[in-house]
Write a protein that holds these residues in place. Sequence first.
Motif, PDB file in Angstrom:
ATOM      1  N   ARG A  87       0.844  -1.212   0.000  1.00  0.00           N
ATOM      2  CA  ARG A  87       0.000   0.000   0.000  1.00  0.00           C
ATOM      3  C   ARG A  87       0.876   1.257   0.000  1.00  0.00           C
ATOM      4  O   ARG A  87       0.594   2.232  -0.699  1.00  0.00           O
ATOM      5  N   LYS A  90       2.452   1.819  -3.374  1.00  0.00           N
ATOM      6  CA  LYS A  90       1.475   2.430  -4.284  1.00  0.00           C
ATOM      7  C   LYS A  90       1.403   3.936  -4.034  1.00  0.00           C
ATOM      8  O   LYS A  90       1.329   4.724  -4.972  1.00  0.00           O
ATOM      9  N   PHE A 156      -3.929  -2.183  -8.284  1.00  0.00           N
ATOM     10  CA  PHE A 156      -2.915  -2.124  -9.332  1.00  0.00           C
ATOM     11  C   PHE A 156      -3.445  -2.820 -10.584  1.00  0.00           C
ATOM     12  O   PHE A 156      -4.195  -3.791 -10.492  1.00  0.00           O
ATOM     13  N   LYS A 180       0.496   1.266 -11.276  1.00  0.00           N
ATOM     14  CA  LYS A 180      -0.413   2.073 -10.472  1.00  0.00           C
ATOM     15  C   LYS A 180      -1.447   2.717 -11.375  1.00  0.00           C
ATOM     16  O   LYS A 180      -1.109   3.379 -12.348  1.00  0.00           O
TER      17      LYS A 180
END
Length: 181
Positions: A87, A90, A156, A180
């Motif tokens: 996370r 990202k 994703f 992403k």
Amino acid sequence: VGRKISHRKGNGETVNRNLSAIFMNLNLCSGTFPIQGCVNVDIRKYDRTDVVCDARYLPFKDGSFKYIFFIHAIEHFTYDEAMDILRNLKRILNLKGILHIEGPDIIKTALHYHNHNRIAEFMFGSLDEIRRNPLYTHKWGYTGSKVWQELKNLGFGVSEVNPGSAHGLPDRDYKVIGVKQ
């Protein structure tokens, strides 16, 4: 990178100004495998480590990187820690940024080494190295399809799931490339 910067949780601004503005690629958990043209980050100080920090507490601003390498590292964290790290990766990726993950496929490893008397070493690491450095041990196992699913669950796009090549063991390793969105 000529200047080495150490980071402790809560002190990320210096790192952002000095490194992520220069390099658009990150090599997280670089260890003894630094990548030229990347910010090489590890929890331990190695010869070409640019930032010393815990992968669970990355000191980078949102959207700092175009490409992140996470090679033979995800398995060194518990499942929950790994999901938190993904996370966070990202968060620090640019829109359309690439996350490149490689690691040992736990099923391929078991099948490939099932008759080998050192299967535990192949799956978890050298006992001598684990004794010297407890961070070295594998804490969870993945397959390429499991990493693919986790990346999809995190939003994703996944552009590639193939045998891994970073450690030269494509019969054992997976590679998953996430984008992403």
